[in-house]
Design a protein around this motif. Sequence first.
Motif, PDB file in Angstrom:
ATOM      1  N   SER A 281      -3.458   5.648   0.763  1.00  0.00           N
ATOM      2  CA  SER A 281      -2.506   5.428   1.847  1.00  0.00           C
ATOM      3  C   SER A 281      -1.369   6.437   1.786  1.00  0.00           C
ATOM      4  O   SER A 281      -0.949   6.995   2.796  1.00  0.00           O
ATOM      5  CB  SER A 281      -1.953   4.005   1.777  1.00  0.00           C
ATOM      6  OG  SER A 281      -0.958   3.793   2.747  1.00  0.00           O
TER       7      SER A 281
ATOM      8  N   ALA B 103      -6.567  -1.526  -6.141  1.00  0.00           N
ATOM      9  CA  ALA B 103      -5.292  -1.571  -5.419  1.00  0.00           C
ATOM     10  C   ALA B 103      -4.506  -0.279  -5.610  1.00  0.00           C
ATOM     11  O   ALA B 103      -3.917   0.253  -4.664  1.00  0.00           O
ATOM     12  CB  ALA B 103      -4.473  -2.779  -5.890  1.00  0.00           C
TER      13      ALA B 103
ATOM     14  N   ALA C  20      -6.179   2.356  -3.533  1.00  0.00           N
ATOM     15  CA  ALA C  20      -5.886   2.185  -2.109  1.00  0.00           C
ATOM     16  C   ALA C  20      -4.476   2.659  -1.784  1.00  0.00           C
ATOM     17  O   ALA C  20      -4.235   3.285  -0.747  1.00  0.00           O
ATOM     18  CB  ALA C  20      -6.058   0.720  -1.712  1.00  0.00           C
ATOM     19  N   ALA C  21      -3.518   2.366  -2.682  1.00  0.00           N
ATOM     20  CA  ALA C  21      -2.148   2.829  -2.454  1.00  0.00           C
ATOM     21  C   ALA C  21      -2.076   4.348  -2.486  1.00  0.00           C
ATOM     22  O   ALA C  21      -1.358   4.969  -1.699  1.00  0.00           O
ATOM     23  CB  ALA C  21      -1.224   2.231  -3.517  1.00  0.00           C
TER      24      ALA C  21
ATOM     25  N   GLU D 254       0.805  -1.225   0.000  1.00  0.00           N
ATOM     26  CA  GLU D 254       0.000   0.000   0.000  1.00  0.00           C
ATOM     27  C   GLU D 254       0.837   1.273   0.000  1.00  0.00           C
ATOM     28  O   GLU D 254       0.346   2.331  -0.400  1.00  0.00           O
ATOM     29  CB  GLU D 254      -0.933   0.022   1.216  1.00  0.00           C
ATOM     30  CG  GLU D 254      -2.085  -0.954   1.122  1.00  0.00           C
ATOM     31  CD  GLU D 254      -3.145  -0.686   2.167  1.00  0.00           C
ATOM     32  OE1 GLU D 254      -2.928   0.207   3.009  1.00  0.00           O
ATOM     33  OE2 GLU D 254      -4.178  -1.370   2.143  1.00  0.00           O
ATOM     34  N   ARG D 255       2.085   1.191   0.449  1.00  0.00           N
ATOM     35  CA  ARG D 255       2.859   2.421   0.623  1.00  0.00           C
ATOM     36  C   ARG D 255       4.308   2.174   0.254  1.00  0.00           C
ATOM     37  O   ARG D 255       4.906   1.177   0.662  1.00  0.00           O
ATOM     38  CB  ARG D 255       2.747   2.892   2.074  1.00  0.00           C
ATOM     39  CG  ARG D 255       3.391   4.234   2.354  1.00  0.00           C
ATOM     40  CD  ARG D 255       3.209   4.593   3.820  1.00  0.00           C
ATOM     41  NE  ARG D 255       1.803   4.526   4.218  1.00  0.00           N
ATOM     42  CZ  ARG D 255       1.391   4.587   5.477  1.00  0.00           C
ATOM     43  NH1 ARG D 255       2.276   4.689   6.457  1.00  0.00           N
ATOM     44  NH2 ARG D 255       0.102   4.524   5.758  1.00  0.00           N
TER      45      ARG D 255
END
Length: 717
Positions: free
Chosen positions: A699, A692, A695-696, A104-105
């Motif tokens: 984040s 995805a 979401a990244a 995610e990060r």
Amino acid sequence: MTRQRPGWRMPVDAVERWLERERDAVPLWIPVAIGTGIGAWFWLPGRGEWIAAALLFLGLAAAGVAIGTGRRSGRALIWFGMLAALGLALIWGRATWIAAPVLERAGLHRFDATVARVQPLPARDSARLVVRPDAGAGLPPAVRVTVADKDMPGRVSAGDRIRIRAWMMPPAAAPVPGGYDFARRAWFDGLGATGRALPPVVRLSGDPESRDGIRQRLNAHVRGRLEGPAGAVGSALVTGDQGAIADEDAEAMRRSGLAHLLSISGLHVTAAVGAAMLIVLRLLALSPTLALRWPLLLIAAGAGALTGIGYTLLAGGEVPTIRSCIAALLVLAGLAMGRDAMTLRLVAAGAAFILLIWPEALVGASFQLSFAAVTAIVALHSHPRVRSLLSARDERWPARLARTGLSLLLTGLAVELVLMPIAIYHFHKAGLYGALANIVAIPLTTFVVMPLEAAALVLDAAGLGAPFWWLAGLALNLLLWIAHAVASAPGSVAALPTMPTSALALSIAGGLWMLLWQTRVRWLGLLPLAAGMLAGVMTPPPDLLVTGDGRHLLVRMDDGEAVLLRGRAGDYVRDMLGGAAGEDGALGEIAEASGARCSEDSCWTLLQRGGRTWRILATRSGTMLPWGELVRACGTADVVISDRRLPPQCRPRWLKLDRPGLRQSGGLAISLDPPRVTTVIDPAGEHPWIEAVRAAAASAGRSRAVPEDRKAGLLRQ
């Protein structure tokens, strides 16, 4: 009194008579139906649309039931609708089933891992490792890491244990619309992160002197016998590994239309299988007893099948190789049964097999190019007039040579025409002289280079391969000379901006309609083919291209020149932005263009579009601009672009593209006349890799958020 037939029956009867004449071609549409469902899932944005498409396909099947299962038209609709719904369900289910965690990060990670796969990249002095980090490392189960050769602890092979310190990040979406979508590829490959290792990389277990895999050893052996570019191309022809080919040679092969020779596909598998069959058949035929009592053709076909399977495994099992292997196995089965297996049904069977096992392959350039080329070749040579013109006959050698040259020319032209819309869609370029180059390159590769390399590899066991390597090197250097000569010829490449997906779909539908049907109805395919090609050619280039990180901007000035915001942008950025904009030449710098005013920190650009002046403001340094000056500038600009967060008081007239906004939209292509914006990330998109990426981005936004009471102070500093 004669009972009049209902009006709706008349067109149904006409279709029925047509399908009766086309009964041998109807099964060829099985992979097309499956691909229609798969393509609909990729094209449509979310679950609601996917369900609607599935219901539409099932509605087609229901219409077929209403027409009647006793009619070919009814059965065709039933099968097409059911197979299309199956294709949609297959890709939806596969994308869900293979779901794996995604990082995610972005951040620096130190972890122990097991090496799963090694891809050497000698041309870049590095290697790509697919590794499986240990549990508790805080990383997804599988990640890809690029390691410089100087940091590699000796020869690393699959199964080794290593310790890595690397900057890891989530798989990136396409940088601009029409770019390569690595996030989608990574999702289906099961990769949850990608990054670059920092020195040192430590081997924890595994023999540093262990022997490399067969493929790696074979590559090293070929490059050890053939020096320079010839060795890189020679190893690619043997194993399909293109990591050693220099960028300029790879670009020349692409521009000349010869890049297909570098990936292991039908040409290579056919040569390997044919050579194995010929050798086994001739050796066994030396014995009169075996020749009279044993089924030598069947034995030779079995040897060819084993060779094809082994070669496919050696080459890494990519989609073109698997497709070619399946096709070769079907051909061998047909030969063993005494039938002519080189038909479009063979191609359809191979395509259906690939789509049922790997449905995501449909949207890849490899699948589309390989199957389009093979379909065009088989359809061309199956046509009665072409077969009559090109068939072998008793004539003098000049006439036979001329007929062979004509065959290669017609084949090259057919392949180039079929592949052009696909190449433009994926690569934004299409070679114009590829057919002429292939007339020489294909025979040179098939009948000179590959036999010489095969003989050299065999004779190296006795230390006698040097003369054959020397001859192979001469032939490979000739191949590279042809590629560079054709690539550098004036007008060798047509460059076009990003082509709409709908235009590609129309082109493919029209091409399939023309290639698969046998009667005159096939020429109706010219309508969608022409419409798709016209839509692709007439697509206007964007006025602005903005990468997803906001750092890079391409602007098309009033005089048509394409310029970059940052003159120090690397070759990758230049090629990516130039390709999406339909530019084949060098890109200028915005600071040197008329109509732009630049300082070290920002640039103003004035563009005349649609009868008005558009004012574009872009930042290009890390220096904070004075808060009041920035807010006033925003108010007079139509579009503001920055790779950092802009204050809420920055309110341009149309678009504000700063770091938070670009995280949600990804890269953008912007047209000013009429105003239109195309984004990489569809706001309504629900594909798992898009979720995805989203979401990244969320984040990353949370991790870099600044409290409101500090924002104004930071901007004033």
